[in-house]
Design an enzyme around this catalytic site. Structure first.
Site, PDB file in Angstrom:
ATOM      1  N   ASP A  18     -12.579  -2.639  28.241  1.00 12.68           N
ATOM      2  CA  ASP A  18     -13.819  -1.560  26.906  1.00 12.68           C
ATOM      3  C   ASP A  18     -12.580  -0.899  26.099  1.00 12.68           C
ATOM      4  O   ASP A  18     -13.105  -0.040  25.928  1.00 12.68           O
ATOM      5  CB  ASP A  18     -14.708  -1.097  27.771  1.00 12.68           C
ATOM      6  CG  ASP A  18     -14.074   0.000  28.878  1.00 12.68           C
ATOM      7  OD1 ASP A  18     -12.899  -0.266  29.136  1.00 12.68           O
ATOM      8  OD2 ASP A  18     -14.520   0.774  29.437  1.00 12.68           O
TER       9      ASP A  18
ATOM     10  N   HIS B 174      13.897  -5.253  10.637  1.00 19.49           N
ATOM     11  CA  HIS B 174      12.332  -4.713  10.235  1.00 19.49           C
ATOM     12  C   HIS B 174      12.151  -4.721  12.007  1.00 19.49           C
ATOM     13  O   HIS B 174      11.556  -4.998  13.376  1.00 19.49           O
ATOM     14  CB  HIS B 174      11.122  -6.094  10.003  1.00 19.49           C
ATOM     15  CG  HIS B 174      10.784  -5.977   8.868  1.00 19.49           C
ATOM     16  ND1 HIS B 174      10.242  -7.208   8.128  1.00 19.49           N
ATOM     17  CD2 HIS B 174      11.282  -5.062   7.777  1.00 19.49           C
ATOM     18  CE1 HIS B 174      10.078  -6.848   6.352  1.00 19.49           C
ATOM     19  NE2 HIS B 174      10.504  -5.242   6.482  1.00 19.49           N
TER      20      HIS B 174
ATOM     21  N   ASP C 171      14.257   4.750   9.859  1.00 22.26           N
ATOM     22  CA  ASP C 171      12.806   4.826   8.730  1.00 22.26           C
ATOM     23  C   ASP C 171      12.032   5.418   9.124  1.00 22.26           C
ATOM     24  O   ASP C 171      11.092   4.267   9.735  1.00 22.26           O
ATOM     25  CB  ASP C 171      12.998   3.389   8.316  1.00 22.26           C
ATOM     26  CG  ASP C 171      12.016   2.647   6.996  1.00 22.26           C
ATOM     27  OD1 ASP C 171      11.697   3.530   6.617  1.00 22.26           O
ATOM     28  OD2 ASP C 171      12.100   2.105   6.180  1.00 22.26           O
TER      29      ASP C 171
ATOM     30  N   ASP D 216       7.503   8.175   3.371  1.00 19.88           N
ATOM     31  CA  ASP D 216       8.254   6.603   3.995  1.00 19.88           C
ATOM     32  C   ASP D 216       9.671   7.686   3.253  1.00 19.88           C
ATOM     33  O   ASP D 216      10.032   7.222   2.379  1.00 19.88           O
ATOM     34  CB  ASP D 216       7.660   5.817   2.607  1.00 19.88           C
ATOM     35  CG  ASP D 216       8.950   4.587   3.203  1.00 19.88           C
ATOM     36  OD1 ASP D 216       9.198   3.973   4.175  1.00 19.88           O
ATOM     37  OD2 ASP D 216       8.331   3.876   2.828  1.00 19.88           O
TER      38      ASP D 216
ATOM     39  N   HIS E 198      16.913  -6.579   0.031  1.00 18.64           N
ATOM     40  CA  HIS E 198      15.325  -6.336   0.228  1.00 18.64           C
ATOM     41  C   HIS E 198      15.054  -4.919  -1.414  1.00 18.64           C
ATOM     42  O   HIS E 198      15.893  -5.293  -2.198  1.00 18.64           O
ATOM     43  CB  HIS E 198      14.667  -5.479   1.494  1.00 18.64           C
ATOM     44  CG  HIS E 198      15.478  -4.068   1.327  1.00 18.64           C
ATOM     45  ND1 HIS E 198      15.174  -2.876   0.892  1.00 18.64           N
ATOM     46  CD2 HIS E 198      16.272  -4.187   2.262  1.00 18.64           C
ATOM     47  CE1 HIS E 198      16.454  -2.083   1.093  1.00 18.64           C
ATOM     48  NE2 HIS E 198      16.947  -2.784   2.170  1.00 18.64           N
TER      49      HIS E 198
ATOM     50  N   HIS F 191       8.394   0.707  -3.859  1.00 11.38           N
ATOM     51  CA  HIS F 191       7.198   0.078  -4.409  1.00 11.38           C
ATOM     52  C   HIS F 191       6.443   1.181  -3.874  1.00 11.38           C
ATOM     53  O   HIS F 191       6.659   2.528  -3.819  1.00 11.38           O
ATOM     54  CB  HIS F 191       6.922  -0.736  -2.753  1.00 11.38           C
ATOM     55  CG  HIS F 191       7.083  -0.015  -1.285  1.00 11.38           C
ATOM     56  ND1 HIS F 191       6.704   1.149  -0.846  1.00 11.38           N
ATOM     57  CD2 HIS F 191       7.749   0.447   0.101  1.00 11.38           C
ATOM     58  CE1 HIS F 191       7.086   1.825   0.029  1.00 11.38           C
ATOM     59  NE2 HIS F 191       7.961   1.163   0.749  1.00 11.38           N
TER      60      HIS F 191
ATOM     61  N   HIS G  14       2.699   0.682   1.581  1.00 13.04           N
ATOM     62  CA  HIS G  14       3.037   0.299   0.596  1.00 13.04           C
ATOM     63  C   HIS G  14       1.778   0.120  -0.111  1.00 13.04           C
ATOM     64  O   HIS G  14       0.685  -0.444   0.214  1.00 13.04           O
ATOM     65  CB  HIS G  14       3.210  -1.543   1.277  1.00 13.04           C
ATOM     66  CG  HIS G  14       4.538  -1.408   1.892  1.00 13.04           C
ATOM     67  ND1 HIS G  14       4.577  -2.752   2.814  1.00 13.04           N
ATOM     68  CD2 HIS G  14       5.997  -0.868   2.170  1.00 13.04           C
ATOM     69  CE1 HIS G  14       5.884  -2.635   3.076  1.00 13.04           C
ATOM     70  NE2 HIS G  14       6.391  -1.303   2.817  1.00 13.04           N
TER      71      HIS G  14
ATOM     72  N   GLU H 128      14.570   3.135  -2.181  1.00 17.56           N
ATOM     73  CA  GLU H 128      15.279   2.613  -0.945  1.00 17.56           C
ATOM     74  C   GLU H 128      16.124   1.853  -1.086  1.00 17.56           C
ATOM     75  O   GLU H 128      16.137   0.666  -0.145  1.00 17.56           O
ATOM     76  CB  GLU H 128      14.671   2.479   0.383  1.00 17.56           C
ATOM     77  CG  GLU H 128      13.029   1.793  -0.622  1.00 17.56           C
ATOM     78  CD  GLU H 128      12.376   0.920   0.748  1.00 17.56           C
ATOM     79  OE1 GLU H 128      11.993  -0.087   1.605  1.00 17.56           O
ATOM     80  OE2 GLU H 128      10.598   1.111  -0.334  1.00 17.56           O
TER      81      GLU H 128
ATOM     82  N   TYR I  85      24.007  -3.626   4.043  1.00 14.15           N
ATOM     83  CA  TYR I  85      24.373  -4.278   5.157  1.00 14.15           C
ATOM     84  C   TYR I  85      25.129  -4.675   5.887  1.00 14.15           C
ATOM     85  O   TYR I  85      25.423  -6.059   4.807  1.00 14.15           O
ATOM     86  CB  TYR I  85      22.624  -4.619   5.599  1.00 14.15           C
ATOM     87  CG  TYR I  85      21.192  -4.294   5.275  1.00 14.15           C
ATOM     88  CD1 TYR I  85      20.998  -3.234   5.367  1.00 14.15           C
ATOM     89  CD2 TYR I  85      20.775  -3.911   3.602  1.00 14.15           C
ATOM     90  CE1 TYR I  85      20.316  -2.444   5.401  1.00 14.15           C
ATOM     91  CE2 TYR I  85      19.963  -3.398   3.102  1.00 14.15           C
ATOM     92  CZ  TYR I  85      19.114  -2.477   4.084  1.00 14.15           C
ATOM     93  OH  TYR I  85      18.072  -1.779   4.242  1.00 14.15           O
TER      94      TYR I  85
ATOM     95  N   ARG J 140      20.455   2.980   5.064  1.00 16.89           N
ATOM     96  CA  ARG J 140      19.409   3.005   3.734  1.00 16.89           C
ATOM     97  C   ARG J 140      19.334   3.945   3.286  1.00 16.89           C
ATOM     98  O   ARG J 140      19.219   5.313   4.323  1.00 16.89           O
ATOM     99  CB  ARG J 140      18.278   1.903   4.423  1.00 16.89           C
ATOM    100  CG  ARG J 140      17.091   1.762   3.356  1.00 16.89           C
ATOM    101  CD  ARG J 140      16.315   0.587   3.271  1.00 16.89           C
ATOM    102  NE  ARG J 140      15.052   0.790   4.880  1.00 16.89           N
ATOM    103  CZ  ARG J 140      15.778   0.568   5.808  1.00 16.89           C
ATOM    104  NH1 ARG J 140      16.661  -0.800   5.989  1.00 16.89           N
ATOM    105  NH2 ARG J 140      14.757   0.577   6.954  1.00 16.89           N
TER     106      ARG J 140
ATOM    107  N   GLU K  12      16.402   6.312   1.870  1.00 18.37           N
ATOM    108  CA  GLU K  12      14.892   6.257   0.797  1.00 18.37           C
ATOM    109  C   GLU K  12      14.130   7.421   0.906  1.00 18.37           C
ATOM    110  O   GLU K  12      14.178   8.702   1.719  1.00 18.37           O
ATOM    111  CB  GLU K  12      14.571   5.570   2.150  1.00 18.37           C
ATOM    112  CG  GLU K  12      12.574   5.568   1.274  1.00 18.37           C
ATOM    113  CD  GLU K  12      11.786   4.032   2.092  1.00 18.37           C
ATOM    114  OE1 GLU K  12      12.295   4.200   3.602  1.00 18.37           O
ATOM    115  OE2 GLU K  12      11.464   3.705   1.805  1.00 18.37           O
TER     116      GLU K  12
HETATM  117  N1  GLY Z   1       9.616   1.433   6.579  1.00 22.18           N
HETATM  118  C1  GLY Z   1       8.737   0.580   5.039  1.00 22.18           C
HETATM  119  C2  GLY Z   1       8.841   0.382   4.022  1.00 22.18           C
HETATM  120  O1  GLY Z   1      10.250   1.299   3.578  1.00 22.18           O
HETATM  121  O2  GLY Z   1       8.909  -0.271   3.239  1.00 22.18           O
HETATM  122 MN    MN Z   2      10.827   3.651   4.434  1.00 20.52          MN
HETATM  123 MN    MN Z   3       9.566   1.962   1.796  1.00 19.80          MN
END
Ligand code: GLY
Ligand code: MN
Ligand code: MN
Length: 430
Positions: A41, A246, A263, A274, A355, A359, A366, A384, A388, A397, A399
């Site tokens: 439950d 990730h 992050d 973010d 990457h 975004h 996102h 961001e 690496y 990184r 951001e």
């Molecule tokens: N933390 C997810 C991104 O930076 O897109």
């Molecule tokens: Mn991020």
């Molecule tokens: Mn991000």
């Protein structure tokens, strides 16, 4: 809910904007999320579907919103259905939305109990020709689970096969991408909470701490500032863990001489933040770490300047790639031959920065936004870049989250979060 009440003007305006885009003789339906079960439950904490929240402010399960601008009954232009509450439910589950409270939160005058939905909905469906369904068309969606919305769509199509069907997604993608000042203020609060969490982590970090210790420091600060917790699963990646993009295990010891890529962002009132920062475990960056760090910071600062109305997301990424390429040459990681021989579909810089740079950000980390349409004032983007270096045992990184202005540089919602090397070192060595 831990957050302070939101001005319902936001939701009133959002509905008005949505209805202005609907076809004649149509209605649109938005369902709340399910409460997810974990077995027996037990359930996960409830997370409201962002679209019904955006259009009503209702932050409760088993809620349905119907928008019917051409309804012959003016009381049915906007209708919210909520679960019936009573004293018994209040004792067991606590306060739920009463009809009066639902009106206060949303600005919607007509609130019915959910038990009446089928009857009222039938009546409204006989008065319209088209129904808007809220299918998930996010460009990154990869969801296998059937949502409450999906079940509703299936059932309604079977019951009302002669209606026309239309999609809410394109309307919402455009509306949600342009933030109202009330939303920008909420995003600022989320970023400010992230700031306090990060400063706490700067004071706390030293050789020997575990990555999850840092995660706990963030969460402590977030919750006590009325955040609902992390906006997404945080990455606290020391040493080479930073090169797993990730990485979310967060279970390793932070070692002297290593960097930690963080992050993490707080969520406030369902709005995300973010942030990425990269800090030295022992409070001092090495010269090599500083060189790479400052290269990433320069790319971030240059990229930010390009986030202005009219910029195309795809072209922006090509330009950021060029800036990154020249920084990587400066660091001795690429040479001119690598660049001359590069595959245009996977340029040489991608070996170290694989990457995207930006975004949309908002209610979802996102967030919604149509990436092939030019950027416009009120869009909120992350910036961001990263480099690496598995061979060197670290990744960096940085951001920030920024709001696009009608003129000039974007407004940085994370302007108060330490990012310069000197400030981070000073705060870690206080
Ligand atoms: N933390 C997810 C991104 O930076 O897109
Ligand atoms: Mn991020
Ligand atoms: Mn991000």
């Amino acid at each position: 809910m831990k957050y302070h009440p939101i001005d319902p003007k936001l939701f009133i305006k959002n509905r008005k904007n949505f209805m202005a885009k609907m076809k004649p003789s149509s209605l649109a339906v938005f369902n709340s999320n399910d409460i997810f079960t974990t077995g027996a439950d037990s359930t996960m904490p409830f997370k409201q579907h962002r679209d019904i929240f955006y259009l009503s402010g209702a932050d409760q399960e088993n809620t349905i919103l119907v928008l019917f601008p051409d309804s012959p009954d003016p009381a049915h232009r906007e209708v919210l259905f909520v679960t019936e509450t009573n004293e018994h439910i209040a004792i067991w589950e606590g306060e739920k939305l009463t009809k009066e409270r639902a009106t206060e939160v949303s600005g919607i005058k007509t609130v019915y109990w959910l038990n009446d939905f089928d009857k009222k909905f039938f009546e409204m469906m006989t008065q319209c020709d088209t129904i808007y369904f809220n299918t998930n068309e996010h460009y990154r969606q990869a969801v296998e689970m059937e949502s409450r919305e999906d079940r509703f769509i299936k059932k309604t199509k079977a019951q009302y096969p002669a209606h026309n069907y239309a999609k809410s997604a394109p309307i919402l993608q455009r509306l949600r991408a342009v933030k109202d000042q009330i939303e920008i203020d909420l995003l600022q609060q989320a970023c400010d909470i992230t700031n306090t969490g990060f400063r706490r982590v700067l004071e706390f970090t030293k050789p020997g701490v575990m990555e999850f210790d840092l995660e706990a420091e963030f969460l402590h600060e977030f919750i006590r500032r009325r955040s609902d917790g992390f906006a997404y699963t945080p990455i606290i990646a020391s040493g080479n863990n930073a090169n797993v993009l990730h990485y979310i295990e967060n279970n390793q010891e932070c070692k002297d001489g290593d960097l930690i890529l963080i992050d993490a962002g707080a969520q406030y009132a369902n709005y995300a933040s973010d942030m990425s920062r990269t800090i030295p475990v022992n409070g001092r960056y090495t010269d090599r770490q500083k060189d790479v760090y400052n290269a990433v910071l320069r790319v971030k600062n240059e990229a930010t300047k390009m986030l202005v109305p009219g910029t195309l997301w795809k072209e922006y990424h090509v330009e950021v790639g060029k800036i990154m390429t020249s920084e990587l040459i400066g660091l001795g990681l690429l040479d001119k031959t690598d660049v001359q021989n590069e595959n245009p579909d996977w340029p040489a810089y991608k070996k170290y920065f694989m990457h995207g740079t930006s975004h949309h950000m908002g209610l979802d980390t996102h967030d919604y936004g149509i990436l092939w349409e030019p950027m416009q004032a009120g869009n909120v983007f992350t910036v961001e870049p990263g480099i690496y270096l598995p061979e060197e045992g670290f990744g960096i990184r940085l951001e920030d989250d920024v709001v696009i202005n009608s003129s000039g540089e974007p407004f940085n919602l994370m302007r108060d979060i330490p990012i310069e090397i000197e400030e981070i070192e000073d705060l870690m060595n206080k």
